[in-house]
Design an enzyme around this catalytic site. Structure first.
Site, mmCIF file in Angstrom:
data_model
loop_
_atom_site.group_PDB
_atom_site.id
_atom_site.type_symbol
_atom_site.label_atom_id
_atom_site.label_comp_id
_atom_site.label_asym_id
_atom_site.label_seq_id
_atom_site.Cartn_x
_atom_site.Cartn_y
_atom_site.Cartn_z
ATOM 1 N N HIS A 1 17.680 -6.159 28.785
ATOM 2 C CA HIS A 1 16.789 -5.302 27.996
ATOM 3 C C HIS A 1 17.358 -5.001 26.610
ATOM 4 C CE1 HIS A 1 13.697 -4.555 30.985
ATOM 5 N NE2 HIS A 1 14.635 -4.376 31.898
ATOM 6 N N SER B 1 14.217 0.604 35.667
ATOM 7 C CA SER B 1 15.064 -0.494 36.120
ATOM 8 C C SER B 1 16.123 -0.056 37.108
ATOM 9 C CB SER B 1 15.763 -1.144 34.921
ATOM 10 O OG SER B 1 14.829 -1.629 33.995
#
Length: 498
Positions: A428, A327
């Site tokens: 997340h 990410s």
């Protein structure tokens, strides 16, 4: 024909004539405000039906479908500025009857000593009164052809209007809340279809996915073919009410190990027709997830998509157990620039620069050739802003431990209302992932360097732990992090004083 029916017919014909005129002549600067407002008011008075009484709520037929179509056409013809005015008039003039609500609240309080049936009926009456009048119009629009997509786009306009703060009162927020609640029901996970995107998917879908990609832009059709080809997977949620429109898109790389560099994924020039070797697939890397509809902001879709994709991949590769993101860290560079600016001001007032150790500041001065006593903080801020430090291997080697521990703290320690400040981290962590590993020079693109000094992060999904991690994060604001990340956090706490 009675007088009331003739009057209703006359008003309808007059409103339609106004609408037809507006369709051929959209609002512009030379149209008088009074004319614009009058047309809006006349349309709204016709298409937003009065709320039926509580006793007749199930006996009143739905508004004519033509009203929904007229509202949609009218709205689409408006310029952006006038759309905002229409939304203000809709939300402010056709919301909840607050006097009626206050009256029913009093009645409910008076029934508390009575039998349960009376209390429940009073509660039901209050609940009914809290429904805004415009909700019936929104429901009607949702049943029209293309109506759901229209409402998604309308909410995008609402969010933009709210962000600009170019509106009056709290009614716009109420309209946004009502519409978000409705969209959350219509786009619940049970009504979504999971679709795997391949090179054989319709060209229209491939083109939209390419255009919507917000994390790592698609360069060309060859690049797009690679992202749906061997050792890659692309999935999207779709909805029956919006055919041909991917709602949220997830790109996955199937790799031997958990990736620590995005260029190896998005710039890999492998044979596009290669056959996958199952023995080389040990990890699934979620390297891009993009929401395509601004109007669905705040409607949970991405977390469900990841969970569904995990199940799909486990069915295809039963041996697969490693699931992780790779990410970006948007906002890290700007956060760091803010810290350095604050230190620079403190230094100018005679304060200390505690972000780095004394030894590290001396090494920065030597590596940049600063004269003794020169403002090292300001020079470091300039170098990071321009990305010039990457051209010096000495500076890059010196700054690696500094930036890594700062980034670890940014992800772990910087909070907003108790949750992670970084939006990607928050996403997340809510899903139950573990803050697992920071990767140095993981994104050497100009965008990656500007956004996060080239650092990327793996959020690891240990499937047996995700439910517990998610609950601890949402309830106790507790972040699951690996020993490696916690080691970097400890280094930050030792060397930096904020």
């Amino acid at each position: 024909m009675t007088f009331s029916l003739r009057l209703a017919r006359l008003l309808r014909l007059r409103s339609r004539s106004v609408l037809e005129a507006l369709q051929t002549r959209p609002f512009s600067a030379h149209v008088r405000p009074s004319t614009q407002q009058g047309a809006m008011d006349e349309l709204l008075a016709r298409v937003v039906a009065p709320v039926p009484s509580y006793e007749t709520r199930d006996k009143v037929p739905p508004p004519p479908e033509a009203d929904s179509g007229d509202f949609m056409m009218f709205y689409r013809r408006l310029e952006r500025e006038h759309r905002g005015r229409l939304l203000e008039r809709l939300s402010g003039g056709f919301g909840v009857d607050h006097r009626r609500v206050a009256e029913l609240c009093g009645r409910l309080a008076d029934t508390q000593s009575r039998d349960p049936a009376t209390v429940l009926q009073a509660e039901d009456r209050l609940r009914y009164a809290l429904t805004p009048r415009y909700r019936q119009l929104l429901n009607g629009v949702s049943r029209a052809d293309g109506g759901v997509k229209f409402l998604v786009d309308l909410r995008a306009d609402l969010l933009e209007l709210m962000a600009s703060k170019n509106h009056e009162g709290h009614h716009i927020r109420d309209l946004n809340g009502t519409l978000k609640s409705m969209l959350s029901e219509w786009f619940s996970v049970g009504l979504l279809q999971l679709q795997r995107i391949t090179w054989q998917s319709p060209c229209e879908i491939l083109q939209k996915i390419s255009q919507y990609e917000a994390v790592h832009p698609v360069k060309n059709w060859t690049d797009m073919k690679r992202r749906v080809g061997p050792y890659r997977r692309c999935y999207a949620f779709t909805h029956a009410a919006m055919p041909g429109e991917p709602l949220v898109v997830l790109h996955v790389a199937l790799t031997e190990d958990i990736s620590d560099n995005i260029q190896s994924i998005v710039r890999e020039f492998a044979n596009l027709d290669a056959k996958e070797d199952v023995n080389q697939i040990n990890a699934a890397i979620f390297y891009s997830i993009s929401s395509t509809q601004a109007g669905l902001q705040g409607v949970e879709l991405g977390n469900y998509l990841i969970k569904r994709v995990v199940r799909e991949l486990q069915a295809e590769f039963p041996h697969l157990t490693s699931f992780s993101s790779l990410s970006p860290i948007p906002g890290f560079s700007s956060w760091l620039q803010g810290l350095l600016l604050g230190l620079s001001r403190r230094e100018a007032r005679g304060g200390g620069a505690d972000l780095l150790s004394e030894q590290e500041w001396r090494e920065v001065e030597e590596a940049t050739g600063l004269a003794p006593g020169a403002p090292a903080v300001e020079e470091l801020r300039r170098l990071l802003a321009a990305g010039e430090w990457l051209r010096s291997e000495r500076l890059a080697l010196l700054l690696e431990p500094v930036l890594m521990r700062l980034c670890a703290w940014y992800l772990y320690g910087e909070k907003r209302r108790g949750y992670a400040l970084n939006p990607v981290a928050n996403f997340h962590l809510q899903n139950g992932a573990t803050l697992w590993r920071l990767n140095w020079r993981a994104d050497s693109s100009p965008r990656g360097v500007a956004g996060s000094c080239g650092i990327m992060v793996n959020y690891r999904y240990f499937l047996e732990e995700t439910a517990r991690n998610s609950a601890l994060y949402l309830q106790d604001r507790s972040i699951a992090a690996s020993e490696t990340v916690m080691g970097l956090v400890a280094q930050f706490q030792k060397n930096s004083k904020l």
